[in-house]
Design a protein around this motif. Structure first.
Motif, PDB file in Angstrom:
ATOM      1  N   LYS A 299       0.812  -1.224   0.000  1.00 58.31           N
ATOM      2  CA  LYS A 299       0.000   0.000   0.000  1.00 58.31           C
ATOM      3  C   LYS A 299       0.836   1.261   0.000  1.00 58.31           C
ATOM      4  CE  LYS A 299      -2.605   0.126   3.549  1.00 58.31           C
ATOM      5  NZ  LYS A 299      -3.319  -0.299   4.744  1.00 58.31           N
ATOM      6  N   LYS A 300       1.972   1.199   0.687  1.00 55.25           N
ATOM      7  CA  LYS A 300       2.696   2.443   0.931  1.00 55.25           C
ATOM      8  C   LYS A 300       4.129   2.468   0.389  1.00 55.25           C
ATOM      9  CE  LYS A 300      -0.494   4.426   3.635  1.00 55.25           C
ATOM     10  NZ  LYS A 300      -1.160   5.674   3.322  1.00 55.25           N
ATOM     11  N   ILE A 301       4.890   1.399   0.708  1.00 53.40           N
ATOM     12  CA  ILE A 301       6.330   1.519   0.445  1.00 53.40           C
ATOM     13  C   ILE A 301       6.638   1.480  -1.046  1.00 53.40           C
ATOM     14  CG2 ILE A 301       8.615   0.589   0.970  1.00 53.40           C
ATOM     15  CD1 ILE A 301       7.334  -0.653   3.494  1.00 53.40           C
ATOM     16  N   GLU A 400       9.568   0.141  11.415  1.00 49.83           N
ATOM     17  CA  GLU A 400       8.159   0.575  11.471  1.00 49.83           C
ATOM     18  C   GLU A 400       7.620   0.459  12.880  1.00 49.83           C
ATOM     19  OE1 GLU A 400       5.415   1.768  10.346  1.00 49.83           O
ATOM     20  OE2 GLU A 400       5.923   2.214   8.262  1.00 49.83           O
ATOM     21  N   LYS A 401       6.691   1.333  13.246  1.00 50.78           N
ATOM     22  CA  LYS A 401       6.013   1.173  14.516  1.00 50.78           C
ATOM     23  C   LYS A 401       5.183  -0.108  14.495  1.00 50.78           C
ATOM     24  CE  LYS A 401       2.071   4.174  13.377  1.00 50.78           C
ATOM     25  NZ  LYS A 401       2.122   4.074  11.950  1.00 50.78           N
ATOM     26  N   PRO A 402       4.850  -0.755  15.565  1.00 53.43           N
ATOM     27  CA  PRO A 402       5.026  -0.318  16.949  1.00 53.43           C
ATOM     28  C   PRO A 402       6.436  -0.567  17.486  1.00 53.43           C
ATOM     29  CG  PRO A 402       3.949  -2.455  16.882  1.00 53.43           C
ATOM     30  CD  PRO A 402       4.138  -2.042  15.453  1.00 53.43           C
ATOM     31  N   ASP A 430       7.211   6.869  12.046  1.00 58.76           N
ATOM     32  CA  ASP A 430       5.770   6.944  12.238  1.00 58.76           C
ATOM     33  C   ASP A 430       5.334   7.902  11.151  1.00 58.76           C
ATOM     34  OD1 ASP A 430       3.211   7.603  12.760  1.00 58.76           O
ATOM     35  OD2 ASP A 430       3.469   7.943  14.900  1.00 58.76           O
ATOM     36  N   HIS A 431       4.711   7.354  10.106  1.00 61.69           N
ATOM     37  CA  HIS A 431       4.521   8.185   8.915  1.00 61.69           C
ATOM     38  C   HIS A 431       3.642   9.399   9.168  1.00 61.69           C
ATOM     39  CE1 HIS A 431       0.801   5.955   8.673  1.00 61.69           C
ATOM     40  NE2 HIS A 431       0.373   6.755   7.716  1.00 61.69           N
ATOM     41  N   TYR A 432       2.889   9.382  10.289  1.00 64.62           N
ATOM     42  CA  TYR A 432       2.081  10.574  10.573  1.00 64.62           C
ATOM     43  C   TYR A 432       2.979  11.797  10.807  1.00 64.62           C
ATOM     44  CZ  TYR A 432      -2.323   8.206  10.312  1.00 64.62           C
ATOM     45  OH  TYR A 432      -3.412   7.545   9.826  1.00 64.62           O
ATOM     46  N   LEU A 433       4.217  11.532  11.247  1.00 63.61           N
ATOM     47  CA  LEU A 433       5.138  12.659  11.455  1.00 63.61           C
ATOM     48  C   LEU A 433       5.636  13.226  10.131  1.00 63.61           C
ATOM     49  CD1 LEU A 433       7.283  11.290  14.410  1.00 63.61           C
ATOM     50  CD2 LEU A 433       5.444  12.954  14.495  1.00 63.61           C
ATOM     51  N   GLY A 434       5.444  12.467   9.057  1.00 57.82           N
ATOM     52  CA  GLY A 434       5.921  12.935   7.752  1.00 57.82           C
ATOM     53  C   GLY A 434       4.821  13.585   6.942  1.00 57.82           C
ATOM     54  N   LYS A 435       3.637  13.663   7.503  1.00 59.14           N
ATOM     55  CA  LYS A 435       2.543  14.245   6.722  1.00 59.14           C
ATOM     56  C   LYS A 435       2.693  15.754   6.677  1.00 59.14           C
ATOM     57  CE  LYS A 435      -0.643  10.527   7.280  1.00 59.14           C
ATOM     58  NZ  LYS A 435      -1.516   9.970   6.307  1.00 59.14           N
ATOM     59  N   GLU A 436       2.303  16.308   5.558  1.00 59.73           N
ATOM     60  CA  GLU A 436       2.333  17.752   5.378  1.00 59.73           C
ATOM     61  C   GLU A 436       1.533  18.362   6.527  1.00 59.73           C
ATOM     62  OE1 GLU A 436       3.933  18.502   2.273  1.00 59.73           O
ATOM     63  OE2 GLU A 436       4.202  20.382   3.349  1.00 59.73           O
ATOM     64  N   GLY A 531      -8.929   6.956  17.167  1.00 61.68           N
ATOM     65  CA  GLY A 531      -9.699   5.724  17.259  1.00 61.68           C
ATOM     66  C   GLY A 531     -10.043   5.162  15.908  1.00 61.68           C
ATOM     67  N   LYS A 532     -10.522   3.969  15.958  1.00 57.56           N
ATOM     68  CA  LYS A 532     -10.944   3.278  14.728  1.00 57.56           C
ATOM     69  C   LYS A 532     -12.462   3.310  14.661  1.00 57.56           C
ATOM     70  CE  LYS A 532      -7.082   0.173  14.110  1.00 57.56           C
ATOM     71  NZ  LYS A 532      -6.640   0.670  12.814  1.00 57.56           N
ATOM     72  N   ALA A 533     -12.991   3.095  13.468  1.00 56.08           N
ATOM     73  CA  ALA A 533     -14.437   2.997  13.214  1.00 56.08           C
ATOM     74  C   ALA A 533     -15.175   4.247  13.689  1.00 56.08           C
ATOM     75  CB  ALA A 533     -15.000   1.747  13.891  1.00 56.08           C
ATOM     76  N   THR A 536     -15.508   9.813  10.944  1.00 58.32           N
ATOM     77  CA  THR A 536     -14.681  10.446   9.921  1.00 58.32           C
ATOM     78  C   THR A 536     -13.231  10.019  10.077  1.00 58.32           C
ATOM     79  OG1 THR A 536     -13.805  12.567   9.232  1.00 58.32           O
ATOM     80  CG2 THR A 536     -14.713  12.492  11.411  1.00 58.32           C
ATOM     81  N   ARG A 537     -12.473  10.016   8.976  1.00 58.19           N
ATOM     82  CA  ARG A 537     -11.050   9.649   9.023  1.00 58.19           C
ATOM     83  C   ARG A 537     -10.246  10.914   8.881  1.00 58.19           C
ATOM     84  NH1 ARG A 537      -8.107   6.656   5.242  1.00 58.19           N
ATOM     85  NH2 ARG A 537      -6.584   5.798   6.673  1.00 58.19           N
ATOM     86  N   ARG A 538     -10.001  11.567   9.978  1.00 57.82           N
ATOM     87  CA  ARG A 538      -9.302  12.848   9.907  1.00 57.82           C
ATOM     88  C   ARG A 538      -8.103  12.858  10.821  1.00 57.82           C
ATOM     89  NH1 ARG A 538     -12.768  17.962   8.575  1.00 57.82           N
ATOM     90  NH2 ARG A 538     -14.203  16.899   7.221  1.00 57.82           N
ATOM     91  N   VAL A 572      -4.393  17.956   8.726  1.00 59.50           N
ATOM     92  CA  VAL A 572      -3.320  17.136   8.148  1.00 59.50           C
ATOM     93  C   VAL A 572      -3.867  16.241   7.046  1.00 59.50           C
ATOM     94  CG1 VAL A 572      -1.599  15.362   8.703  1.00 59.50           C
ATOM     95  CG2 VAL A 572      -2.079  17.193  10.345  1.00 59.50           C
ATOM     96  N   GLN A 573      -5.039  15.670   7.283  1.00 57.12           N
ATOM     97  CA  GLN A 573      -5.683  14.856   6.245  1.00 57.12           C
ATOM     98  C   GLN A 573      -7.144  14.652   6.574  1.00 57.12           C
ATOM     99  OE1 GLN A 573      -3.619  11.020   6.441  1.00 57.12           O
ATOM    100  NE2 GLN A 573      -5.396  10.159   7.425  1.00 57.12           N
ATOM    101  N   PRO A 574      -8.048  14.476   5.642  1.00 58.83           N
ATOM    102  CA  PRO A 574      -7.807  14.664   4.205  1.00 58.83           C
ATOM    103  C   PRO A 574      -7.905  16.150   3.868  1.00 58.83           C
ATOM    104  CG  PRO A 574     -10.070  14.037   4.595  1.00 58.83           C
ATOM    105  CD  PRO A 574      -9.427  14.127   5.945  1.00 58.83           C
TER     106      PRO A 574
END
Ligand SMILES: NC(=O)C1=CN([C@@H]2O[C@H](COP(=O)(O)OP(=O)(O)OC[C@H]3O[C@@H](n4cnc5c(N)ncnc54)[C@H](OP(=O)(O)O)[C@@H]3O)[C@@H](O)[C@H]2O)C=CC1
Ligand SMILES: O=C1O[C@H](COP(=O)(O)O)[C@@H](O)[C@H](O)[C@H]1O
Length: 688
Positions: A299-301, A400-402, A430-436, A531-533, A536-538, A572-574
């Motif tokens: 998905k990512k790398i 990678e985390k954890p 932790d890729h969240y630290l690399g987000k714009e 959290g999950k579920a 919204t995914r923000r 940060v997203q989306p």
């Protein structure tokens, strides 16, 4: 050995034939440039006393002989059109039109491979004209290594060599040991007698080192034993004997070369042959994705690596390797990668083909990406460090985390990694630290660093973490999602998953109120939730400005600013954006307040796609920029904050509060916010 394996790996990946030739009386072929005289050989006499012979050709026993022979062979190969590798002079490559041939030389043994059988035959005939050669047919035995080939790839085995070692140690009749080294051995603290003949120990370890080139199962034990070559004690000898007894149980163990290559992606610049790669004497980069068949890699790398390639950020000479347990042929790997490439690639069009990358065997810089379960991090790092770290360039490892599950396990992971790597080599991602925008967010809490240099920035981050008050249970809410029906659709709860125990207390949501006990942030609550579920995914950072005391507007016009505080939002997203939500007066003669957004939406303001966080972080790791990666003391400080409360939750068996799938999370989180006079952002109008 690196070149030998690389040579075989390329042949395996390309399905090229492998041939072997041997030179008869190789050293007699060398031309001698120097004036060398020798005593008359036995059987020759001369009337003149003191007569000597002048050598016209090289001879066995002459110290120049190996050099003379090799010079002659190299000259003949070059004359045929071969290029001699700068990195390993024993490797020769030829690239003529569509024909590719590779030759590897060890004294008088040559292995030949290539993509064209008739070109190999012609080349062999040429060698036969130059020297007195023996054609040994397909490769079977080289440098004491038995080579077997099947449709699954190439297999290397040192059975004969192993049996020789066992025989020399006098252990042919010994009972085999189950493992090469004792668990929890104490060899570093050996106090027994020093060996009277350390040479014998050194010779055995030297042979075991060579053997471990095809026996990774011995590598760890041999690496340990090799640390005592200077002053071996009896315990070390006993431990070495245990390795030999272990070998007795499996003398014919082999290693396959194929998996190294079969799961690799080929250079995107596929017209570059080994010759081209070898002829450039510039730094090269290998990215080794460990766990290449997994979700994260898919998905990512790989998409991030392709995007970097398409944006011309990768160095000219680069190689990407993939390791995994799943068997995958090249086609399957290509299909897997192609299916997940990012849209930027679509814009520029896919390359004609995605083919297997080449291993040129001399790549100085190596970046390992551990995209594997944490329980095998240390094994992978040990293996990478012992067997695959770069000898001349740098070796870095992205983890990678954890990074553990509490302070203790995280420290243990760091300690184990540091047995094989220095802190500078470890890139905890932790890729969240690399987000714009996440970076801008981090700057909020910390003091201005002396510079943007990684260490200055990370020092400030550690200070913030260490100034944080240890989290109390009353400032934490944990939740778990439950099943929910919505619009005729039903969504399963966490414990409905058949792999999750029905009575699981695992939280799928957490909210916490944190405080930084320093002069700048005294009394300011930092509320965090994840959290999950959820509905919204923000990911966002919101700074809510408190109203000034004495609300004149409320008094005079009934407007309650508490319900609509001014806010600075970093989304940060989306849809990355920075916006200020402010209360302003509606223009006109009356006095009515309105809430407006001053909105900097990145997609409107800036053209072009925003790179994925993994692209930025991979590029940073390649360039040695550590600012967005987590340093060990930073990690430790973060775990120290949360570990006590995690322990308490576990010990008290605190049941998470249930929340419906797709909701805003447990109600308790709203009480927590209210307690600290804060409103969660998802209650604001932009979420409706
Ligand atoms: N997926 C994600 O979005 C994220 C994942 N992570 C972390 O990244 C790591 C990888 O995650 P993910 O890709 O999702 O996991 P997957 O289970 O999808 O993939 C794991 C990979 O590791 C290989 N693997 C597993 N066990 C072994 C073993 N014993 N020996 C050798 N190889 C092994 C698997 O090989 P094979 O399948 O061929 O058996 C596979 O290639 C994990 O630590 C995860 O916590 C972190 C953030 C996000
Ligand atoms: O670390 C994680 O990352 C993945 C991907 O996150 P994205 O927001 O960048 O797409 C996420 O799905 C997962 O929950 C999280 O643990």
């Amino acid at each position: 050995m690196v070149t030998v394996r690389a040579f075989l790996a390329v042949a395996a990946a390309k399905n090229w034939e492998l041939h072997q030739m041997d030179v008869n009386n190789a050293f007699l072929h060398g031309d001698l440039d120097e004036e060398v005289y020798m005593k008359l050989p036995p059987g020759f006499t001369s009337n003149k006393p003191g007569t000597v012979c002048r050598l016209k050709k090289s001879l066995y026993g002459l110290k120049q002989a190996p050099r003379c022979w090799f010079a002659k062979l190299a000259a003949s190969l070059k004359k045929y059109g071969f290029h001699q590798s700068y990195s390993d002079y024993s490797l020769f490559t030829l690239h003529q039109g569509t024909v590719q041939l590779n030759v590897l030389v060890y004294v008088d043994d040559l292995i030949i491979s290539g993509n064209d059988t008739s070109a190999i035959t012609t080349f062999k005939a040429y060698l036969g004209e130059c020297f007195h050669m023996k054609d040994l047919g397909f490769l079977k035995y080289f440098l004491g290594i038995e080579v077997a080939r099947s449709s699954d790839g190439i297999f290397l085995c040192q059975r004969k060599y192993t049996l020789d070692i066992i025989a020399e140690a006098g252990l042919l009749g010994a009972k085999p040991a189950g493992s090469p080294i004792e668990q929890n051995h104490n060899l570093a603290l050996a106090t027994g007698e020093l060996l009277t003949d350390p040479e014998q120990y050194r010779r055995l370890i030297g042979r075991l080192i060579y053997l471990s080139s095809t026996r990774p199962d011995l590598a760890y034990a041999v690496h340990i034993l090799a640390q005592f070559l200077q002053e071996p004690h009896e315990q070390h000898w006993d431990a070495a004997m245990r390795v030999v007894r272990y070998m007795k149980g499996c003398p014919g163990q082999d290693v396959s070369v194929t998996p190294i290559v079969a799961k690799t992606i080929e250079p995107l610049i596929d017209h570059q042959s080994i010759t081209a790669l070898e002829s450039v004497n510039e730094p090269t980069l290998s990215v080794i994705v460990v766990g290449a068949s997994g979700d994260l890699a898919k998905k990512k790398i790989f998409p991030a690596l392709f995007a970097l390639f398409y944006e011309d950020f990768l160095p000219e000479n680069f190689t990407i390797f993939g390791y995994s347990r799943t068997k995958m042929n090249d086609e399957e790997l290509r299909n897997m990668i192609s299916a997940t490439l990012t849209c930027r690639v679509d814009q520029r069009g896919l390359p004609g083909k995605i083919v297997l990358i080449k291993w040129d065997g001399r790549l100085p810089n190596r970046l390992f990406y551990l995209s594997i379960p944490p329980n095998i991090f240390v094994d992978a790092v040990r293996c990478a460090s012992h067997r695959a770290s770069s000898e001349r360039g740098w070796t870095r490892v992205i983890v990678e985390k954890p990074f553990g599950r509490d302070s203790g396990s995280s420290r243990e992971l760091t300690r184990s990694l540091k047995q094989y790597l220095t802190e500078d080599q470890i890139f905890r991602i932790d890729h969240y630290l690399g987000k714009e925008l996440k970076d801008e967010g981090a700057l909020f809490a910390m003091e201005t660093p002396v510079s943007l240099d990684a260490e200055d920035t990370r020092n400030e981050k550690v200070k913030v973490l260490r100034s944080m008050r240890t989290l109390q249970l009353q400032d934490v809410v944990v939740g778990q999602y439950k099943g929910h029906n919505n619009g005729g659709k039903s969504y399963q709860g966490y414990t409905d998953d058949p792999t999750v125990p029905k009575n699981s207390l695992t939280p799928t949501f957490a909210a916490a109120a944190l405080f930084i006990d320093n002069a700048r942030w005294d009394g300011v609550p930092f509320l965090m939730k994840a959290g999950k579920a959820l509905n919204t995914r923000r990911a966002e950072i919101r700074v809510q400005f408190r109203h000034v005391p004495g609300n004149l507007y409320k008094r005079d016009f009934g407007t309650d600013l508490d319900k609509a505080t001014n806010e600075l939002v970093l989304r940060v997203q989306p849809d990355e954006a920075i916006f200020l939500k402010i209360n302003n007066k509606v223009p006109g003669l009356g006095m009515r307040l309105d809430r407006s957004d001053l909105n900097l939406l990145y997609s409107t303001r800036y053209r072009g796609e925003i790179p994925d966080a993994y692209e930025r972080l991979l590029l940073d790791a390649m360039e040695g920029e550590r600012r967005l990666f987590i340093r060990s003391d930073e990690l430790d400080a973060a775990w120290s904050l949360f570990t006590p409360v995690l322990k308490e939750l576990e010990e008290k068996k605190v049941a998470p509060e249930l929340y419906p799938y797709g909701s805003r999370g447990p109600v308790g989180a709203h009480y927590l916010a209210a307690k600290h006079n804060v409103r969660w952002g998802d209650l604001s109008d932009e979420y409706s």
